[in-house]
Write a protein that holds these residues in place. Structure first.
Motif, PDB file in Angstrom:
ATOM      1  N   GLY A 204     -46.389-117.325  10.487  1.00  0.00           N
ATOM      2  CA  GLY A 204     -44.563-116.848  10.555  1.00  0.00           C
ATOM      3  C   GLY A 204     -43.377-115.837  10.036  1.00  0.00           C
ATOM      4  O   GLY A 204     -42.262-116.031   9.512  1.00  0.00           O
ATOM      5  N   GLN A 205     -44.606-114.913  10.536  1.00  0.00           N
ATOM      6  CA  GLN A 205     -43.739-113.722  10.386  1.00  0.00           C
ATOM      7  C   GLN A 205     -42.724-113.160  11.647  1.00  0.00           C
ATOM      8  O   GLN A 205     -43.852-113.353  12.905  1.00  0.00           O
ATOM      9  N   PRO A 206     -41.867-112.353  11.822  1.00  0.00           N
ATOM     10  CA  PRO A 206     -42.047-112.187  13.460  1.00  0.00           C
ATOM     11  C   PRO A 206     -42.212-110.538  13.587  1.00  0.00           C
ATOM     12  O   PRO A 206     -42.593-110.144  13.012  1.00  0.00           O
ATOM     13  N   ASP A 217     -41.341-110.193  21.450  1.00  0.00           N
ATOM     14  CA  ASP A 217     -41.336-110.245  20.046  1.00  0.00           C
ATOM     15  C   ASP A 217     -41.229-111.605  20.220  1.00  0.00           C
ATOM     16  O   ASP A 217     -40.958-113.048  20.783  1.00  0.00           O
ATOM     17  N   VAL A 219     -42.280-114.847  16.462  1.00  0.00           N
ATOM     18  CA  VAL A 219     -43.088-115.179  15.588  1.00  0.00           C
ATOM     19  C   VAL A 219     -44.324-115.774  15.589  1.00  0.00           C
ATOM     20  O   VAL A 219     -44.936-116.816  16.057  1.00  0.00           O
ATOM     21  N   VAL A 231     -48.198-117.000  19.758  1.00  0.00           N
ATOM     22  CA  VAL A 231     -46.549-116.363  19.141  1.00  0.00           C
ATOM     23  C   VAL A 231     -45.523-117.196  19.463  1.00  0.00           C
ATOM     24  O   VAL A 231     -45.670-117.504  20.708  1.00  0.00           O
ATOM     25  N   ARG A 232     -44.424-118.175  18.410  1.00  0.00           N
ATOM     26  CA  ARG A 232     -43.692-118.989  19.343  1.00  0.00           C
ATOM     27  C   ARG A 232     -42.497-117.893  19.716  1.00  0.00           C
ATOM     28  O   ARG A 232     -41.966-117.128  19.358  1.00  0.00           O
ATOM     29  N   ARG A 250     -45.558-106.353  12.143  1.00  0.00           N
ATOM     30  CA  ARG A 250     -43.703-107.023  12.109  1.00  0.00           C
ATOM     31  C   ARG A 250     -42.562-106.416  12.411  1.00  0.00           C
ATOM     32  O   ARG A 250     -42.623-105.137  12.112  1.00  0.00           O
TER      33      ARG A 250
END
Ligand code: BTN
Length: 251
Positions: A204-206, A217, A219, A231-232, A250
């Motif tokens: 859930g972290q960027p 880049d 999430v 990674v989404r 992060r």
């Protein structure tokens, strides 16, 4: 039968010591040192290893499966280290893919609590061996914190001031390792993934990833059954990252 348990005053590196033994070392051989002159971290970094404060331990584990089946081993070892800490009554640590044991910075200053270095040798689809090195910070001096070159944390901070007894910590780690490595050998990483997910600090972290794949880049979306980071991306698709040569920050 289990391999020998050895405690040395000083070694160059507990992992190097087991590498040198090679075939002579029995399965589950465990080596601890009070201090290391050339403690090694991932990517050629060094691991500061002064005497008297912390734990430096390596374990040799043989696998018949070949290292094709060992993706996820270093993540499983992260789960194993956290199981040992929980056994000691210490909560609050989590995992940063692929294998940092961290304290997130909310309650404390945060930082790296321990490091895991898994080195494989042998065959891709045949007998192979893993030397699993674990460094755990029980109590850091201000000087050590400064020299670490990255934010560092210790068990004393997590436990409210006093670190656990070092013998208890070593015993808990060894017990968790022997049990956990048997679990991994029998059932693979998939059986660790629920445990991993509960302690996954990147979910859930960027994130910003950089390395062999260029810059990405996204999430954090957990790990898959083989231990790859998911990674989404902005478009909703999920990328799987295998490479160990990726730096995750992060965003
Ligand atoms: C990392 O870079 O985070 C991994 C650090 C691993 C350190 C441990 S200490 C015991 C073993 N012996 C070594 O030389 N390294 C590992």
């Amino acid at each position: 039968s289990l391999g020998a348990l050895e405690v040395h005053w000083e070694l160059d590196s507990t992992s190097s010591e087991l590498q040198r033994r090679g075939h002579a070392a029995k399965d589950f051989s465990i080596v601890l040192a009070e201090t290391q002159q050339a403690g090694r971290g991932r990517r050629g970094r060094s691991w500061l290893s002064p005497p008297g404060l912390n734990l430096y331990l390596s374990c040799l584990k043989r696998f018949e499966s070949g290292f094709a089946a060992l993706t996820g081993l270093s993540l499983a070892v992260g789960v194993i280290v956290l199981r040992a800490l929980e056994h000691l009554g210490i909560a609050g640590a989590g995992l940063k893919w692929p294998n940092d044991v961290l304290v997130a910075g909310e309650r404390h200053a945060g930082g790296k609590l321990g490091g895991i270095l898994v080195e494989l040798s042998g065959e891709y689809q045949g007998p192979c061996a893993a030397v699993i090195g674990i460094g755990l910070n029980l109590r850091l001096t201000p000087a050590l914190r400064e020299q670490a070159g990255q934010p560092a944390c210790d068990l004393a901070t997590l436990a409210g001031g006093t670190p656990p007894d070092r013998n208890h910590a070593a015993a808990a780690l060894i017990a968790a390792l022997v049990e956990g490595l048997r679990q991994f050998e029998r059932d693979g990483f998939a059986t660790f993934s629920a445990d991993y997910a509960r302690r996954d600090l990147l979910r859930g972290q960027p994130l910003q990833l950089s390395g062999a794949l260029g810059a990405i880049d996204g999430v954090g979306a957990g790990v898959d059954g083989r231990g790859a980071l998911q990674v989404r991306m902005a478009d909703g698709s999920v990328r799987r990252i295998d490479s160990a040569d990726v730096t995750v920050r992060r965003a």
